[in-house]
Design a protein around this motif. Structure first.
Motif, PDB file in Angstrom:
ATOM      1  N   ARG A  65     -34.426  10.281  -0.662  1.00 35.55           N
ATOM      2  CA  ARG A  65     -34.478   9.804  -2.040  1.00 35.55           C
ATOM      3  C   ARG A  65     -33.742   8.476  -2.176  1.00 35.55           C
ATOM      4  O   ARG A  65     -32.777   8.215  -1.462  1.00 35.55           O
ATOM      5  CB  ARG A  65     -33.881  10.852  -2.982  1.00 35.55           C
ATOM      6  CG  ARG A  65     -34.728  12.114  -3.046  1.00 35.55           C
ATOM      7  CD  ARG A  65     -34.082  13.214  -3.830  1.00 35.55           C
ATOM      8  NE  ARG A  65     -33.913  12.886  -5.234  1.00 35.55           N
ATOM      9  CZ  ARG A  65     -34.879  12.945  -6.149  1.00 35.55           C
ATOM     10  NH1 ARG A  65     -36.102  13.301  -5.787  1.00 35.55           N
ATOM     11  NH2 ARG A  65     -34.640  12.648  -7.408  1.00 35.55           N
ATOM     12  N   THR A  66     -34.188   7.643  -3.088  1.00 35.86           N
ATOM     13  CA  THR A  66     -33.559   6.345  -3.290  1.00 35.86           C
ATOM     14  C   THR A  66     -32.155   6.510  -3.858  1.00 35.86           C
ATOM     15  O   THR A  66     -31.829   7.510  -4.498  1.00 35.86           O
ATOM     16  CB  THR A  66     -34.410   5.476  -4.234  1.00 35.86           C
ATOM     17  OG1 THR A  66     -34.719   6.232  -5.410  1.00 35.86           O
ATOM     18  CG2 THR A  66     -35.699   5.042  -3.557  1.00 35.86           C
ATOM     19  N   ALA A  67     -31.328   5.500  -3.640  1.00 40.66           N
ATOM     20  CA  ALA A  67     -29.896   5.611  -3.937  1.00 40.66           C
ATOM     21  C   ALA A  67     -29.571   5.511  -5.421  1.00 40.66           C
ATOM     22  O   ALA A  67     -28.473   5.883  -5.830  1.00 40.66           O
ATOM     23  CB  ALA A  67     -29.134   4.533  -3.171  1.00 40.66           C
ATOM     24  N   HIS A  68     -30.511   5.038  -6.248  1.00 40.63           N
ATOM     25  CA  HIS A  68     -30.182   4.806  -7.660  1.00 40.63           C
ATOM     26  C   HIS A  68     -30.546   5.978  -8.566  1.00 40.63           C
ATOM     27  O   HIS A  68     -30.238   5.955  -9.759  1.00 40.63           O
ATOM     28  CB  HIS A  68     -30.930   3.566  -8.160  1.00 40.63           C
ATOM     29  CG  HIS A  68     -32.415   3.712  -8.129  1.00 40.63           C
ATOM     30  ND1 HIS A  68     -33.114   4.349  -9.120  1.00 40.63           N
ATOM     31  CD2 HIS A  68     -33.324   3.336  -7.194  1.00 40.63           C
ATOM     32  CE1 HIS A  68     -34.404   4.335  -8.809  1.00 40.63           C
ATOM     33  NE2 HIS A  68     -34.559   3.739  -7.652  1.00 40.63           N
TER      34      HIS A  68
ATOM     35  N   ALA B  87     -29.356  11.565  -5.490  1.00 39.48           N
ATOM     36  CA  ALA B  87     -29.584  10.218  -4.965  1.00 39.48           C
ATOM     37  C   ALA B  87     -29.212  10.134  -3.490  1.00 39.48           C
ATOM     38  O   ALA B  87     -28.182  10.654  -3.059  1.00 39.48           O
ATOM     39  CB  ALA B  87     -28.767   9.214  -5.763  1.00 39.48           C
ATOM     40  N   GLY B  88     -30.076   9.466  -2.714  1.00 40.15           N
ATOM     41  CA  GLY B  88     -29.793   9.215  -1.306  1.00 40.15           C
ATOM     42  C   GLY B  88     -29.871  10.428  -0.407  1.00 40.15           C
ATOM     43  O   GLY B  88     -29.548  10.337   0.777  1.00 40.15           O
ATOM     44  N   GLN B  89     -30.315  11.570  -0.929  1.00 36.28           N
ATOM     45  CA  GLN B  89     -30.338  12.788  -0.132  1.00 36.28           C
ATOM     46  C   GLN B  89     -31.713  13.037   0.474  1.00 36.28           C
ATOM     47  O   GLN B  89     -32.738  12.564  -0.026  1.00 36.28           O
ATOM     48  CB  GLN B  89     -29.931  13.996  -0.981  1.00 36.28           C
ATOM     49  CG  GLN B  89     -28.493  13.946  -1.462  1.00 36.28           C
ATOM     50  CD  GLN B  89     -28.102  15.205  -2.214  1.00 36.28           C
ATOM     51  OE1 GLN B  89     -28.765  16.225  -2.149  1.00 36.28           O
ATOM     52  NE2 GLN B  89     -27.003  15.136  -2.945  1.00 36.28           N
TER      53      GLN B  89
ATOM     54  N   ALA C  40     -37.147   6.469  -0.651  1.00 32.79           N
ATOM     55  CA  ALA C  40     -36.747   5.360   0.214  1.00 32.79           C
ATOM     56  C   ALA C  40     -37.405   5.440   1.583  1.00 32.79           C
ATOM     57  O   ALA C  40     -37.629   4.414   2.231  1.00 32.79           O
ATOM     58  CB  ALA C  40     -35.227   5.344   0.373  1.00 32.79           C
ATOM     59  N   GLU C  41     -37.705   6.669   2.034  1.00 32.06           N
ATOM     60  CA  GLU C  41     -38.239   6.846   3.383  1.00 32.06           C
ATOM     61  C   GLU C  41     -38.946   8.192   3.464  1.00 32.06           C
ATOM     62  O   GLU C  41     -38.564   9.157   2.810  1.00 32.06           O
ATOM     63  CB  GLU C  41     -37.106   6.788   4.420  1.00 32.06           C
ATOM     64  CG  GLU C  41     -37.574   6.823   5.868  1.00 32.06           C
ATOM     65  CD  GLU C  41     -36.421   6.719   6.858  1.00 32.06           C
ATOM     66  OE1 GLU C  41     -36.666   6.879   8.068  1.00 32.06           O
ATOM     67  OE2 GLU C  41     -35.274   6.490   6.412  1.00 32.06           O
TER      68      GLU C  41
END
Length: 220
Positions: free
Chosen positions: A81-84, A89-91, A163-164
């Motif tokens: 997941r994207t950081a924002h 977030a970011g997970q 994000a990826e």
């Protein structure tokens, strides 16, 4: 969900779950279909205790557990997941999200959210079953929908949410030797959770918890 108040990658490993791996022949498509068609008696692990950030009834949501049928074996497709984002977030996460009024059911929610997040069309997905509801500490009641995904297929990540997109060998994840038990001290109390690090990906929290239930279901 607020940003995690700790870095899970820096927590000490309290224990390795250590159960024997699911037999390789049980990770084949026909066996998986049969297991969901005739489920055994088994006991899911407890869901996450609430963090006190959500009031009222849990919010219904669904995720897809996409098992990709490659020539060299089965792989689990996951997202970063994207950081924002406000939530997780970011997970590392399964594709999915909260139910919408127009969704026919929990399966429809998972398929719709998957197409919106990563562009995977539902025609490539053979839904073979669901796992029990998983309650997250942030107030969601999540239905994990397990589907077999047959290549070739095209993916297109929603750049706002994802994000990826990556894949992990299913055999790695279905081995208790790769399941770490971690703990963190929070203002709300001590919380324990699972992690399944793979290469530079840190799979933990609700995603790891749902994978643990799939692991138990296949081993039962």
């Amino acid at each position: 969900m607020p940003k995690t108040p700790f870095d899970p990658t820096q927590l000490p490993i309290e224990a390795i779950a250590g159960e024997a791996a699911v037999l390789l022949e049980h990770l084949a498509p026909d066996w998986l279909r049969q297991r969901f068609a005739q489920p055994p008696e088994w006991t899911p692990e407890p869901s996450e205790p609430p963090l006190g950030l959500h009031r009222g009834e849990p919010t219904p949501a669904s995720v897809l557990v996409p098992l990709v049928l490659r020539e060299d074996g089965v792989y689990l497709l996951l997202t970063m997941r994207t950081a924002h984002l406000n939530d997780h977030a970011g997970q590392v996460a399964f594709p999915g999200g909260r139910a919408e009024p127009a969704d026919a059911d929990a399966v429809d929610t998972a398929l719709r959210e998957t197409e919106e997040e990563i562009g995977l069309d539902r025609r490539h997905i053979d839904v073979i079953g669901t796992l029990p509801l998983y309650y997250t500490g942030t107030g969601y009641a999540v239905t994990p929908v397990v589907g077999l995904v047959t290549p070739p297929f095209e993916l297109k990540a929603d750049p706002f949410e994802v994000a990826e997109i990556f894949e992990v060998p299913f055999q790695f994840l279905m081995d208790g030797a790769n399941h770490q038990r971690l703990a963190a001290e929070l203002p709300s109390g001590r919380r324990t959770f699972y992690a399944m690090p793979y290469q530079n990906y840190f799979i933990w929290g609700a995603t790891a918890g749902m994978l643990r239930n799939l692991f138990h279901f296949l081993r039962a």
